[in-house]
Design a protein around this motif. Structure first.
Motif, PDB file in Angstrom:
ATOM      1  N   MET A 150       0.807  -1.216   0.000  1.00 45.04           N
ATOM      2  CA  MET A 150       0.000   0.000   0.000  1.00 45.04           C
ATOM      3  C   MET A 150       0.844   1.271   0.000  1.00 45.04           C
ATOM      4  O   MET A 150       0.330   2.357   0.215  1.00 45.04           O
ATOM      5  CB  MET A 150      -0.925   0.021   1.221  1.00 45.04           C
ATOM      6  N   PHE A 151       2.152   1.146  -0.203  1.00 50.45           N
ATOM      7  CA  PHE A 151       2.999   2.338  -0.194  1.00 50.45           C
ATOM      8  C   PHE A 151       2.671   3.234  -1.389  1.00 50.45           C
ATOM      9  O   PHE A 151       2.311   2.736  -2.452  1.00 50.45           O
ATOM     10  CB  PHE A 151       4.476   1.940  -0.262  1.00 50.45           C
ATOM     11  N   PRO A 152       2.799   4.558  -1.233  1.00 60.17           N
ATOM     12  CA  PRO A 152       3.210   5.270  -0.016  1.00 60.17           C
ATOM     13  C   PRO A 152       2.063   5.380   0.990  1.00 60.17           C
ATOM     14  O   PRO A 152       0.911   5.515   0.606  1.00 60.17           O
ATOM     15  CB  PRO A 152       3.601   6.657  -0.545  1.00 60.17           C
ATOM     16  N   LEU A 153       2.424   5.331   2.266  1.00 57.90           N
ATOM     17  CA  LEU A 153       1.434   5.419   3.330  1.00 57.90           C
ATOM     18  C   LEU A 153       1.034   6.871   3.566  1.00 57.90           C
ATOM     19  O   LEU A 153       1.848   7.782   3.390  1.00 57.90           O
ATOM     20  CB  LEU A 153       2.009   4.842   4.632  1.00 57.90           C
ATOM     21  N   ASP A 154      -0.218   7.086   3.962  1.00 53.82           N
ATOM     22  CA  ASP A 154      -0.660   8.451   4.233  1.00 53.82           C
ATOM     23  C   ASP A 154      -0.218   8.872   5.632  1.00 53.82           C
ATOM     24  O   ASP A 154       0.326   8.081   6.411  1.00 53.82           O
ATOM     25  CB  ASP A 154      -2.178   8.586   4.071  1.00 53.82           C
ATOM     26  N   ALA A 191      11.101   5.654   7.158  1.00 51.49           N
ATOM     27  CA  ALA A 191      12.343   6.440   7.142  1.00 51.49           C
ATOM     28  C   ALA A 191      12.492   7.270   5.877  1.00 51.49           C
ATOM     29  O   ALA A 191      13.239   8.244   5.856  1.00 51.49           O
ATOM     30  CB  ALA A 191      13.549   5.512   7.294  1.00 51.49           C
ATOM     31  N   SER A 192      11.775   6.910   4.827  1.00 48.76           N
ATOM     32  CA  SER A 192      11.941   7.590   3.537  1.00 48.76           C
ATOM     33  C   SER A 192      11.519   9.053   3.579  1.00 48.76           C
ATOM     34  O   SER A 192      11.884   9.827   2.691  1.00 48.76           O
ATOM     35  CB  SER A 192      11.145   6.864   2.446  1.00 48.76           C
ATOM     36  N   SER A 193      10.767   9.455   4.599  1.00 48.37           N
ATOM     37  CA  SER A 193      10.352  10.851   4.692  1.00 48.37           C
ATOM     38  C   SER A 193      11.534  11.763   4.984  1.00 48.37           C
ATOM     39  O   SER A 193      11.517  12.945   4.645  1.00 48.37           O
ATOM     40  CB  SER A 193       9.310  11.023   5.797  1.00 48.37           C
ATOM     41  N   SER A 194      12.588  11.205   5.621  1.00 45.46           N
ATOM     42  CA  SER A 194      13.810  11.955   5.967  1.00 45.46           C
ATOM     43  C   SER A 194      13.529  13.149   6.874  1.00 45.46           C
ATOM     44  O   SER A 194      14.356  14.062   6.970  1.00 45.46           O
ATOM     45  CB  SER A 194      14.537  12.423   4.687  1.00 45.46           C
ATOM     46  N   GLU A 195      12.374  13.158   7.513  1.00 44.56           N
ATOM     47  CA  GLU A 195      12.069  14.237   8.455  1.00 44.56           C
ATOM     48  C   GLU A 195      12.778  13.980   9.777  1.00 44.56           C
ATOM     49  O   GLU A 195      12.843  12.850  10.250  1.00 44.56           O
ATOM     50  CB  GLU A 195      10.555  14.326   8.684  1.00 44.56           C
TER      51      GLU A 195
END
Length: 440
Positions: A197-201, A240-244
């Motif tokens: 289901m990626f990307p997740l909301d 982790a892909s958000s890099s925030e």
């Protein structure tokens, strides 16, 4: 198995025959054939114009944006596809009657999931989760997962409902907060669904980033079965892909997560898990918001030697990701010190230049540039070793054949550093250039 043979005739559809073997040709009745593919219908459905087609053929037609009936040219007023059970039974009976000729019976197709059905299950999952009835919640999640496994069409239907990932993630958090081992199966079902289901909301991310959820993610990485470990690695990579900064901090502050990812890399279970774990580590050490504390923990447990050894025999995708992680690690002094003291560092990095892909070459040059430009040894030993394995010639070729501006800048800087230490003993492997295209 039978095959279809068409014989062209003017002004009428080609008669189709089922070729059972070299000696027998069995004509297929015209009303058994899909008007689009002219093949025997395996899942006949009727559209609003009253014409029956094979489900796969008409779905492909509709997915292409067409809204007219291929036969009547009338507008299709409803996209609902109604299973034609009557014609299916007739086709199945015909197949049974001709089994002696080698015709196999067409199995009864499963009815595809509908958005109404999926929405109802989601509402029940949400209710059970809210009321703390996690046993019922687990049964409903399993039911939905079964639907998703039946076909890609069902998966698309489930994903199309925008709240799916949020509801499932909330259920995962409820299971995790209960801290009961017997709920692990329900959580595993949810992880397997979230993995496609990626990307997740944002709602889904918030539930999965809770302390309870992340602790169970670590448990799956360490103790789950093969599928559980793989799906946990995929979800961690997605988070982790958000890099925030806030997200990365939440992840790395969870006790055992870094060690669990390292364990998955050290004891690989499948390529997908290895790649997902490498990407998660890449986000941790390469993000502009990465902390030295995180990098230090990876370095302390032995990430640098592990990746260098992994690069010796890895495939293209793993090689690119491992080089990317090393490039990020070498941005830290502790990481560079580990590299200076490892015998594989120079030969492996230089070997990967021009050997794997453009991306791998860029990472390898960047990693070498960081190592060489920060080397403080008075004898220049690291630079001399880099020259001796043919780095100067290979980097020069990279500049000649072309690369990105960022890589060109680092390659030029690397050449200047190496040129100041050039020795007569430098050499290179001619095989490194055999894949380059000649300009003439």
């Amino acid at each position: 198995m039978f095959t279809i043979r068409r014989v062209c005739r003017r002004n009428r559809p080609a008669p189709v025959k089922v070729t059972v073997d070299s000696a027998v040709d069995l004509p297929i009745p015209a009303h058994f054939r899909c008007p689009i593919s002219l093949d025997l219908m395996k899942d006949p459905v009727t559209i609003s114009t009253g014409i029956t087609y094979d489900r796969q053929s008409i779905e492909t037609w509709l997915d292409a944006g067409n809204r007219t009936c291929p036969v009547t040219k009338q507008e299709i007023k409803s996209l609902e596809l109604i299973p034609n059970h009557t014609i299916l039974r007739i086709i199945q009976n015909w197949c049974v009657e001709n089994q002696s000729l080698g015709v196999e019976r067409i199995p009864t197709p499963r009815i595809p999931a509908t958005q109404v059905e999926v929405s109802k299950i989601l509402m029940e999952i949400e209710k059970a989760s809210r009321e703390g009835d996690l046993i019922q919640c687990g049964k409903l999640v399993k039911k939905m997962n079964v639907l998703g496994r039946e076909s890609d069409r069902n998966r698309r239907c489930i994903v199309a409902i925008g709240t799916t990932s949020g509801v499932l993630s909330a259920a995962f958090e409820s299971f995790a907060s209960a801290s009961e081992d017997n709920y692990a199966e329900g959580m595993e079902e949810i992880l397997s669904m979230l993995a496609w289901m990626f990307p997740l909301d944002e709602e889904a991310r918030s539930h999965l980033l809770s302390q309870a959820s992340l602790h169970w993610m670590v448990w799956f990485l360490n103790c789950g079965n093969l599928a559980g470990r793989r799906n946990a690695a995929l979800v961690v990579k997605e988070l982790a892909s958000s890099s925030e900064q806030q997200v990365l901090d939440s992840l790395t502050e969870i006790e055992g997560l870094i060690e669990a990812l390292f364990k998955v890399l050290k004891e690989p279970i499948c390529p997908m898990t290895t790649k997902a774990s490498l990407m998660a580590v890449f986000y941790f050490v390469s993000s502009p918001t990465s902390s030295s504390k995180t990098a230090s923990r990876f370095i302390e447990i032995g990430l640098v030697p592990l990746l260098l050894e992994m690069l010796v025999g890895s495939d293209k995708s793993v090689c690119e990701k491992a080089l990317g992680v090393l490039d990020g690690i070498f941005g830290w002094e502790e990481g560079r010190e580990k590299a200076y003291n490892h015998a594989l560092t120079v030969p492996v990095l230089v070997k990967k230049i021009l050997r794997v892909s453009d991306l791998a070459t860029e990472f390898a040059i960047s990693a070498l540039w960081k190592l060489c430009s920060n080397y403080r040894g008075e004898d220049g030993g690291f630079l001399v070793e880099t020259l001796q394995v043919g780095a100067f010639q290979k980097v020069l070729v990279v500049l000649q054949v072309g690369c990105s501006e960022k890589t060109k800048e680092k390659a030029s800087g690397l050449l200047k550093l190496l040129n100041a230490n050039r020795m007569s003993g430098e050499c290179n492997d001619s095989m490194d250039f055999k894949y380059l295209k000649r300009p003439f």
